[in-house]
Design an enzyme around this catalytic site. Structure first.
Site, PDB file in Angstrom:
ATOM      1  N   SER A   6       0.847  -1.203   0.000  1.00 34.11           N
ATOM      2  CA  SER A   6       0.000   0.000   0.000  1.00 34.11           C
ATOM      3  C   SER A   6       0.875   1.242   0.000  1.00 34.11           C
ATOM      4  O   SER A   6       1.993   1.238   0.540  1.00 34.11           O
ATOM      5  CB  SER A   6      -0.892   0.012   1.246  1.00 34.11           C
ATOM      6  OG  SER A   6      -1.530   1.261   1.408  1.00 34.11           O
TER       7      SER A   6
ATOM      8  N   TYR B 155      -3.436  -0.564   9.849  1.00 38.46           N
ATOM      9  CA  TYR B 155      -3.393  -1.055   8.474  1.00 38.46           C
ATOM     10  C   TYR B 155      -2.059  -0.691   7.834  1.00 38.46           C
ATOM     11  O   TYR B 155      -1.405  -1.545   7.206  1.00 38.46           O
ATOM     12  CB  TYR B 155      -4.543  -0.450   7.669  1.00 38.46           C
ATOM     13  CG  TYR B 155      -4.506  -0.794   6.200  1.00 38.46           C
ATOM     14  CD1 TYR B 155      -4.946  -2.028   5.742  1.00 38.46           C
ATOM     15  CD2 TYR B 155      -4.029   0.126   5.263  1.00 38.46           C
ATOM     16  CE1 TYR B 155      -4.903  -2.347   4.391  1.00 38.46           C
ATOM     17  CE2 TYR B 155      -3.983  -0.181   3.916  1.00 38.46           C
ATOM     18  CZ  TYR B 155      -4.428  -1.420   3.480  1.00 38.46           C
ATOM     19  OH  TYR B 155      -4.369  -1.725   2.142  1.00 38.46           O
TER      20      TYR B 155
END
Length: 254
Positions: free
Chosen positions: A147, A160
């Protein structure tokens, strides 16, 4: 011949979004694709139907990556699906795409959420690789979906982002470890993609426009934008690329 003809690819979390896009693209390149899903069987069947409509081969199998027996269940279901097609347990490509999000800011975090995200996003892919090493053929490919949050501050979902940082570190270590077998290991890092995962963040036209403006192309990414990069990394053309973090954000925050 198709670039991936004769190869078997596993895509985790392939029932929707980026995973579905990757499954479809790899199948169009000739791979037999094992479509993993966690709970939504109907969506997984839709992925298989999309693949078959486009002339590819795929089958769906279920395993809850948050469960204590996740890895055992994963490979048992995978083996059953391959056997139904007359295929052995070996495979050539593993795309660790499945992931959980939604931890919130630091003051919103709970131990339960922390444990869940690290279990699904870090523990599961690590042990899927470990258990799969005797099945993954020499010259194979592993792609971990990372990410942009590992390179840009993202306090809205601190845990996350932490899990994806762990994925990046895992990618480096595995690339070094598996290099002697000709196996490449790379991480692909999407930015904001128009999928269900970030639907809340783009719920209004104003919010959608704000996210799109982060890219130099002034749009959100699509699953195909990510899938095409994954398809390159698992192809023979990417044989000399390993241990890399590939930014697929459309120039976010340049």
């Amino acid at each position: 011949m198709s670039a991936l003809a004769g190869r078997t690819a596993i895509v985790t979390g392939a029932s929707r979004g980026i995973g579905r896009g990757i499954a479809d693209r790899l199948a169009r390149d000739g791979a037999l694709v094992a479509v993993h899903y966690g709970s939504d069987e109907e969506a997984a069947r839709e992925t298989v139907a999309t693949v078959e409509k486009n002339g590819g081969r795929a089958f769906a199998f279920r395993a809850d990556l948050a469960a204590p027996d996740a890895v055992d269940a994963f490979y048992a279901a995978l083996d059953a699906g391959l056997a139904e097609l007359g295929e052995g347990p070996g495979f050539d490509i593993l795309v660790n795409n499945a992931g959980a999000s939604g931890s919130g800011r630091i003051h919103q975090l709970t131990p339960e959420t922390f444990d869940r995200l690290f279990t699904i996003n870090v523990k599961a892919p690590l042990f899927l690789v470990q258990r799969g090493l005797d099945r993954l053929r020499d010259g194979g490919r592993i792609v971990n979906i990372s990410s942009a949050t590992t390179k840009h501050a993202f306090p809205d979902s601190v845990t996350y982002a932490m899990t994806k940082g762990a994925v990046d570190t895992m990618t480096l270590a595995l690339a070094k470890e598996l290099g002697p077998r000709g196996i490449t290991v790379n991480a692909v890092a999407p930015g904001f993609i128009a999928t269900d995962m970030n639907a809340r963040r783009r719920a209004t036209p104003e919010a959608h426009a704000a996210l799109a403006a982060l890219s130099v192309f002034n749009r959100l990414g699509t699953p195909a934008d990510v899938a095409d990069v994954v398809a390159f990394l698992v192809s023979d053309d990417a044989r000399w690329i390993t241990g890399q973090y590939v930014d697929v954000t459309g120039g976010t925050a340049l």
